[in-house]
Design a protein around this motif. Structure first.
Motif: not given
Ligand code: AMP
Length: 507
Positions: A164-166, A207-210, A277-281, A298-306, A393-398, A488-490
């Protein structure tokens, strides 16, 4: 389903002479080359002792041959373990000791240093592959038989481990099975309408899921083609657009394209789809891109684990600032801290279940158990809300949640308010220690060039007019740029560290 490689291969075009990959400097690779190149490397890996379930780690720059290596690992039944090229020796040592790969493939320039680290971690073989596609991996495989058999694998057998990007804490190895990857990317191919006529601009790291799974698999599963850039460059992308139909990017790709006067409707006339994707647009980026090009990203949402969980629709209405609906076969719920589903419209933690959800963290059964509910839902740690039309709507990380004077503040809400102020390019809202409130809300702002300079007072008074007092930033800091990782994640952890003493008596 069997080996993911077989699934990909079933979808290769009947005419294997067709191009699968092209680079801006004129290299082309056909599907036949992809099969023979990955076959030879699979032979080499097998000769080096890679058997079913063995890990093959790779810390390599992006190159077409890196894709061959990935496919080769699948073919010989191994588990691909790509590592971010930014990791330093000490970090690589941790991954090698944790994952115990049989083979490490690295950049020729880093070979000497990594040989030593690999030796200490008990890695048997170190091979090299450079950005130019050269190295011992290629030299040693060149004369081998391209007809490597594809080792049979079960659905739940591992295809890859991605750390995970940690951005906080030590990164964990997410175990992804052949079924996880196959099921998810088949869904994406169909949801986003990929066909053999598509030409994808591929400028993401591999090297990343995207970049590795979402982008590459959509191409291979539709028998289409990719224009393969080792890194993103706005001018090169604009040069390629007249020949392309789709691009997948992180939000920074879109802000960089918008900074170019060359981005116009005409420039994008041949494109059918832009995915982010990968960070909020930022909603502003979404709007500006539409007004400049006529395209709704087209915005989509995912993460390494899923891998991927949700997507805005291809045909229906795409709404900026949302990540759309659950993908077919994916269940999403918004829950409280105990996993109880919350009513529609309430903010809570997003939990997900489906064939895309990973098999757990490598050799960390306790951490895995802690992040799954009894009924199989994975707790993503993303805070989200589902609106009355079903858009998520993704509001943030817990873990980014700020608790100031006992009140919860979701940074995203404050950031959205600040970002629409004239003179603000973007902002990051963080919590820092405060003697009175526990944590105080602080805004870190990047100003927009050009117009008059926005002041901290103006930002605070706009926030005051729109938000409850406890959400209003107690201090505003201006920076030239927000720190971001490669996806691209802050990096809020860096900001929290930099501004942690803002309210201490010395500050
Ligand atoms: P990573 O495992 O590096 O792909 O990071 C996954 C995390 O990136 C997610 O748990 C979200 O916090 C964030 N993320 C991915 N896509 C989006 C998106 N479209 N909008 C907001 N956050 C996102």
């Amino acid at each position: 389903m069997t080996n993911l490689y077989d699934l990909l291969k079933q979808n290769f075009p009947a005419d294997r002479g067709q191009t699968v990959l092209e680079t801006p400097d004129g290299l082309t690779m056909s599907y036949a080359d992809l099969e023979s190149g990955s076959g030879r490397i699979a032979r080499l890996l097998t000769d080096k002792g890679v058997g079913p379930g063995d890990r093959v780690a790779a810390q390599i720059e992006k190159s077409p041959q890196a894709i061959l290596l990935y496919l080769a690992v699948l073919r010989c039944g191994g588990v691909y373990l790509p590592l971010n090229t930014a990791y330093k020796g000490g970090e690589v040592a941790y991954f090698l000791e944790d994952a115990e790969p049989r083979v490490l493939v690295c950049d020729p320039a880093g070979e000497a240093a990594l040989q030593e680290i690999a030796g200490k971690a008990g890695v048997g073989t170190v091979l090299t592959l450079g950005e130019d596609g050269q190295g011992s991996l290629i030299d040693l495989s060149q004369r081998l038989d391209p007809e490597a058999a594809v080792v049979s694998r079960d659905d739940d057998d591992l295809a890859a481990i991605l750390y995970t990007s940690g951005t906080t804490g030590r990164s964990k190895g997410a175990m992804l099975s052949h079924k996880n990857l196959g099921a998810n990317t088949l869904t994406l191919r169909d949801t986003w309408g990929f066909t053999a006529d598509d030409v994808l601009i591929h400028a993401l790291p591999v090297f990343h899921t995207h970049g590795l799974f979402v982008a590459t698999h959509c191409v291979l599963l539709s028998g289409s083609r990719m224009l393969f850039l080792n890194r993103f460059d706005a001018d090169t992308v604009l040069d390629l657009m007249p020949r392309a139909t789709a691009m997948m990017g992180v939000p920074t790709f879109y802000t960089r394209l918008l900074a170019s006067p060359r981005l116009t409707r005409d420039a994008c006339a041949h494109m059918r789809l832009f995915v982010s994707g990968s960070a909020p647009l930022l909603p502003e980026t979404f709007k500006e891109f539409e007004s400049r090009t006529g395209h709704r990203i087209l915005e989509r949402y995912g993460m390494t684990e899923t891998t991927m969980n949700t997507s805005n629709p291809l045909d229906g209405e795409r709404i900026g600032g949302t990540v759309g609906f659950p993908l077919p076969g994916v269940e999403i719920r918004i829950a409280d801290d105990d996993g109880r589903p919350l009513p529609q419209g309430e903010v809570g933690v997003l939990e997900v279940k489906g064939p895309n959800v990973f098999r757990g963290y490598w050799r960390q059964p306790e951490k895995t158990a802690a992040e799954f509910r009894q009924d199989g839902f994975f707790i993503t740690g993303d805070v989200a809300m589902i609106d009355d039309r079903g858009y998520i709507h993704i509001v943030g990380r817990a873990k980014d949640l700020i608790i100031s004077g006992g009140f919860n503040v979701y940074p995203k809400e404050v950031e959205l308010c600040i970002d629409q102020i004239d003179g603000v390019q973007e902002s990051a809202v963080i919590g820092v220690p405060h003697p009175d409130f526990g944590e105080a809300v602080v805004a870190v702002v990047k100003r927009q060039g050009g117009g008059p300079e926005v002041s901290a007072d103006a930002i605070q008074s706009t926030a005051k007019a729109a938000l409850a007092n406890f959400k209003v930033p107690k201090k505003v800091f201006f920076v030239d740029d927000l720190p971001r990782n490669t996806m691209g994640k802050v990096q809020k952890n860096l900001l929290r560290d930099r501004f942690k003493d803002s309210f201490s008596s010395a500050a």
